[in-house]
Design an enzyme around this catalytic site. Structure first.
Site, short mmCIF file in Angstrom:
data_model
loop_
_atom_site.label_atom_id
_atom_site.label_comp_id
_atom_site.label_asym_id
_atom_site.label_seq_id
_atom_site.Cartn_x
_atom_site.Cartn_y
_atom_site.Cartn_z
CE LYS A 9 -4.02 -2.07 2.35
NZ LYS A 9 -5.06 -1.86 3.38
CE1 TYR A 49 -9.53 -3.23 0.27
CE2 TYR A 49 -8.97 -1.16 -0.77
CZ TYR A 49 -8.60 -2.27 -0.04
OH TYR A 49 -7.29 -2.42 0.36
CG PHE A 57 -14.57 3.18 7.03
CD1 PHE A 57 -15.36 2.82 8.12
CD2 PHE A 57 -14.09 2.18 6.19
CE1 PHE A 57 -15.66 1.47 8.37
CE2 PHE A 57 -14.38 0.85 6.43
CZ PHE A 57 -15.17 0.49 7.52
NE ARG A 85 -6.77 -12.39 5.30
CZ ARG A 85 -7.19 -11.17 5.08
NH1 ARG A 85 -6.57 -10.39 4.22
NH2 ARG A 85 -8.23 -10.70 5.69
CB THR A 91 -8.18 -5.64 9.56
OG1 THR A 91 -8.65 -6.80 8.88
CG2 THR A 91 -8.41 -4.41 8.69
NE ARG A 102 -2.94 -5.73 7.20
CZ ARG A 102 -4.09 -6.19 6.72
NH1 ARG A 102 -4.84 -7.02 7.46
NH2 ARG A 102 -4.50 -5.84 5.51
CG ASN A 112 -4.05 -2.42 6.88
OD1 ASN A 112 -3.80 -2.05 5.73
ND2 ASN A 112 -5.17 -3.05 7.19
CG HIS A 115 -5.40 -6.36 -0.49
ND1 HIS A 115 -6.63 -6.50 0.11
CD2 HIS A 115 -5.35 -7.30 -1.48
CE1 HIS A 115 -7.30 -7.47 -0.51
NE2 HIS A 115 -6.55 -7.97 -1.47
CD GLU A 126 -8.53 -9.81 -3.62
OE1 GLU A 126 -9.37 -9.27 -2.87
OE2 GLU A 126 -7.41 -10.21 -3.22
O1 CDP Z 1 -7.35 -5.97 4.62
P1 CDP Z 1 -8.21 -6.95 5.35
O2 CDP Z 1 -8.66 -8.10 4.48
O3 CDP Z 1 -7.58 -7.42 6.64
O4 CDP Z 1 -9.55 -6.17 5.83
P2 CDP Z 1 -10.93 -5.85 5.07
O5 CDP Z 1 -12.01 -5.99 6.09
O6 CDP Z 1 -11.06 -6.61 3.81
O7 CDP Z 1 -10.80 -4.30 4.76
C1 CDP Z 1 -10.04 -3.85 3.67
C2 CDP Z 1 -9.25 -2.62 4.08
O8 CDP Z 1 -10.14 -1.56 4.39
C3 CDP Z 1 -8.39 -2.78 5.33
O9 CDP Z 1 -7.13 -3.38 5.07
C4 CDP Z 1 -8.23 -1.35 5.77
O10 CDP Z 1 -7.25 -0.68 5.00
C5 CDP Z 1 -9.60 -0.76 5.43
N1 CDP Z 1 -10.52 -0.75 6.59
C6 CDP Z 1 -10.60 0.41 7.36
O11 CDP Z 1 -9.90 1.38 7.08
N2 CDP Z 1 -11.43 0.45 8.46
C7 CDP Z 1 -12.17 -0.61 8.79
N3 CDP Z 1 -12.98 -0.54 9.85
C8 CDP Z 1 -12.13 -1.79 8.01
C9 CDP Z 1 -11.27 -1.83 6.92
MG MG Z 2 -9.94 -8.13 2.87
#
Ligand code: CDP
Ligand code: MG
Length: 153
Positions: A9, A49, A57, A85, A91, A102, A112, A115, A126
């Site tokens: 990122k 996303y 957000f 993963r 996250t 992370r 974080n 991705h 993806e």
């Molecule tokens: O990246 P990951 O799969 O762990 O989480 P996700 O639930 O698929 O969310 C994608 C991305 O959205 C996260 O990596 C964060 O950058 C962002 N996000 C956020 O800013 N605030 C949240 N409450 C949830 C996700």
């Molecule tokens: Mg995700």
């Protein structure tokens, strides 16, 4: 063998962590099958996303992902999706266990570092989103016999 997507990122580029992230996956033994720098835009982020589109957000996530180019990578290995993963961590960087990417480099839920695809099915979708077929390379990976037992591959 299984392939998965890792996006380094903008926050990681700004903090000069690109090499560190790549090093971790290389050291684990995963094979780098694709890598490029690209500028993401609203269209691809809406698709990528989509599961967050209704969240308040959503715009800040997209802004954060467009502020500089990103580096998209494809890694291959046995159970690569699960392995990557686990190396990624939770996250929210504040909850992520030390030793994960992370957990070692992030204090934020948004900023974080990477991705990573969350299932084998998602990884296929993806990878097709970010790479064309000719950007994913198959080549002889000499380390294989030293990474796995015969009956693992
Ligand atoms: O990246 P990951 O799969 O762990 O989480 P996700 O639930 O698929 O969310 C994608 C991305 O959205 C996260 O990596 C964060 O950058 C962002 N996000 C956020 O800013 N605030 C949240 N409450 C949830 C996700
Ligand atoms: Mg995700």
């Amino acid at each position: 063998m299984e392939k998965t997507l890792v996006i380094i990122k903008p926050c990681a580029l700004q903090r000069a962590l690109t090499g560190e992230v790549i090093k971790r996956f290389e050291q684990k033994g995963l094979r780098l099958a694709g890598i490029k720098m690209m500028q993401l835009d609203d269209r691809i982020l809406r698709e990528h996303y989509a599961h967050l589109a209704e969240r308040p957000f959503f715009q800040r996530i997209k802004d954060s992902m467009m502020i500089t180019p990103v580096i998209v990578t494809c890694w291959e290995g046995k159970d690569a999706v699960k392995v990557v993963r686990a190396m990624t961590g939770s996250t929210n960087g504040r909850d992520a266990v030390p030793g994960t990417i992370r957990g070692d480099f992030s204090l934020s839920v948004q900023e974080n570092i990477i991705h990573t695809s969350d299932s084998v099915e998602t990884a296929a979708v993806e990878l097709a989103r970010f790479f064309s077929d000719d950007e994913i390379f198959a080549y002889n990976y000499q380390s294989l016999p030293f990474l796995y037992a015969n009956d693992e591959i």
